[in-house]
Design a protein around this motif. Structure first.
Motif, short mmCIF file in Angstrom:
data_model
loop_
_atom_site.label_atom_id
_atom_site.label_comp_id
_atom_site.label_asym_id
_atom_site.label_seq_id
_atom_site.Cartn_x
_atom_site.Cartn_y
_atom_site.Cartn_z
N PHE A 142 0.86 -1.18 0.00
CA PHE A 142 0.00 0.00 0.00
C PHE A 142 0.89 1.23 0.00
O PHE A 142 1.90 1.27 0.70
CB PHE A 142 -0.88 0.02 1.25
N THR A 143 0.53 2.22 -0.79
CA THR A 143 1.25 3.49 -0.78
C THR A 143 0.23 4.62 -0.67
O THR A 143 -0.90 4.50 -1.13
CB THR A 143 2.11 3.69 -2.04
N ALA A 144 0.65 5.68 -0.04
CA ALA A 144 -0.18 6.87 0.09
C ALA A 144 0.70 8.09 -0.11
O ALA A 144 1.89 8.08 0.21
CB ALA A 144 -0.84 6.92 1.48
N LEU A 145 0.10 9.12 -0.65
CA LEU A 145 0.79 10.39 -0.88
C LEU A 145 0.02 11.48 -0.16
O LEU A 145 -1.19 11.60 -0.33
CB LEU A 145 0.86 10.71 -2.37
N ASP A 146 0.72 12.27 0.63
CA ASP A 146 0.13 13.45 1.25
C ASP A 146 0.08 14.53 0.19
O ASP A 146 1.12 15.01 -0.27
CB ASP A 146 0.98 13.89 2.44
N GLY A 147 -1.12 14.88 -0.25
CA GLY A 147 -1.29 15.84 -1.33
C GLY A 147 -0.82 17.24 -1.00
O GLY A 147 -0.63 18.06 -1.89
N THR A 148 -0.63 17.54 0.28
CA THR A 148 -0.18 18.87 0.68
C THR A 148 1.34 18.96 0.66
O THR A 148 1.91 19.93 0.16
CB THR A 148 -0.69 19.21 2.10
N THR A 149 2.02 17.95 1.18
CA THR A 149 3.48 18.01 1.31
C THR A 149 4.23 17.19 0.27
O THR A 149 5.42 17.41 0.05
CB THR A 149 3.92 17.48 2.69
N GLY A 150 3.56 16.21 -0.34
CA GLY A 150 4.24 15.32 -1.27
C GLY A 150 4.94 14.15 -0.59
O GLY A 150 5.60 13.36 -1.23
N GLN A 151 4.80 14.03 0.74
CA GLN A 151 5.41 12.92 1.47
C GLN A 151 4.74 11.61 1.06
O GLN A 151 3.52 11.52 1.01
CB GLN A 151 5.26 13.12 2.98
N VAL A 152 5.56 10.60 0.77
CA VAL A 152 5.06 9.28 0.41
C VAL A 152 5.16 8.37 1.64
O VAL A 152 6.13 8.45 2.40
CB VAL A 152 5.86 8.67 -0.76
N TYR A 153 4.13 7.52 1.82
CA TYR A 153 4.10 6.52 2.89
C TYR A 153 3.87 5.16 2.25
O TYR A 153 3.24 5.06 1.20
CB TYR A 153 2.95 6.82 3.86
N TYR A 154 4.38 4.10 2.90
CA TYR A 154 4.14 2.75 2.40
C TYR A 154 3.88 1.81 3.57
O TYR A 154 4.29 2.06 4.70
CB TYR A 154 5.31 2.26 1.55
N MET A 155 3.19 0.70 3.26
CA MET A 155 2.86 -0.32 4.26
C MET A 155 2.64 -1.64 3.53
O MET A 155 2.14 -1.66 2.41
CB MET A 155 1.58 0.08 5.02
N PHE A 156 3.03 -2.73 4.15
CA PHE A 156 2.79 -4.07 3.61
C PHE A 156 1.82 -4.81 4.53
O PHE A 156 1.70 -4.51 5.71
CB PHE A 156 4.11 -4.86 3.53
N ASP A 157 1.15 -5.83 3.97
CA ASP A 157 0.30 -6.68 4.80
C ASP A 157 0.94 -8.05 5.05
O ASP A 157 0.27 -9.01 5.34
CB ASP A 157 -1.11 -6.83 4.21
N MET A 158 2.26 -8.09 4.94
CA MET A 158 3.02 -9.31 5.25
C MET A 158 4.39 -8.90 5.75
O MET A 158 4.78 -7.75 5.62
CB MET A 158 3.12 -10.22 4.02
N GLY A 159 5.09 -9.82 6.37
CA GLY A 159 6.42 -9.53 6.88
C GLY A 159 6.41 -9.15 8.35
O GLY A 159 5.37 -9.15 9.00
N THR A 160 7.59 -8.80 8.85
CA THR A 160 7.73 -8.54 10.28
C THR A 160 7.11 -7.22 10.72
O THR A 160 6.77 -7.06 11.88
CB THR A 160 9.21 -8.55 10.69
N GLU A 161 6.96 -6.27 9.82
CA GLU A 161 6.37 -4.97 10.19
C GLU A 161 5.08 -4.71 9.41
O GLU A 161 4.81 -3.58 9.01
CB GLU A 161 7.39 -3.87 9.96
#
Length: 174
Positions: A142-161
């Motif tokens: 999963f990825t998300a973009l903050d439309g105000t700052t341009g900061q990108v975030y990511y998350m997985f649904d598997m693995g240790t985190e």
């Protein structure tokens, strides 16, 4: 008195009409094609109610509800994504103000039920998070973009985190 009553009724009808109009056009749209044809998905961005329609079969061209609504209503818009797997489809809704994700499957033990997944991206927001989901090996990225700052975030649904949003890169230059 009669004039006041007419004016009040007119304003009430106008308010109801404007509210209904404001709720229209708040759908998030995706389509999925296969050998049979296409399936169209529309997620109500306020309630999280999912609808689908096929362009094949006996009920082609007819919108139908799928599953339960995520919530009654709110001003917080939902982002929408869909990922196909061997055994069915997963639907994702992201609260665009804080980044809380929810998923609903059309297979498994609880099809058609929204379930909260992972943490939030930020505590307070302004409905500017944009969202995508894509298959990644045995799970989903999963990825998300903050439309105000341009900061990108990511998350997985598997693995240790799994279920933990992380920042990637920095903000866009001004």
């Amino acid at each position: 008195m009669r004039s006041l009553l007419k004016s009040t009724l007119f304003l009430l009808c106008l308010l109801v009409s404007l509210t209904a109009f404001a709720q229209k056009g708040n759908f998030r749209y995706l389509t999925k094609s296969n050998n049979d044809g296409s399936t169209f998905y529309a997620l109500n961005g306020m309630t999280g109610q999912l609808y689908y329609m096929h362009d094949f079969g006996n009920e082609a061209g007819t919108w139908k509800k799928y599953g339960s609504a995520l919530r009654a209503s709110t001003i917080n818009n939902l982002g929408f994504a869909q990922v196909s797997f061997k055994n069915g489809t997963a639907f994702y809704a992201l609260e665009s103000n804080v980044g809380q994700m929810h998923f609903m499957l059309d297979f498994g033990p609880t099809p058609g039920k929204w379930t909260k997944y992972g943490g939030i991206i930020r505590m307070a927001g302004d409905n500017t998070l944009q969202f995508s989901a894509e298959p990644n090996g045995d799970g989903t990225k999963f990825t998300a973009l903050d439309g105000t700052t341009g900061q990108v975030y990511y998350m997985f649904d598997m693995g240790t985190e799994d279920g933990v949003w992380k920042k990637y890169g920095g903000v866009t230059p001004k």
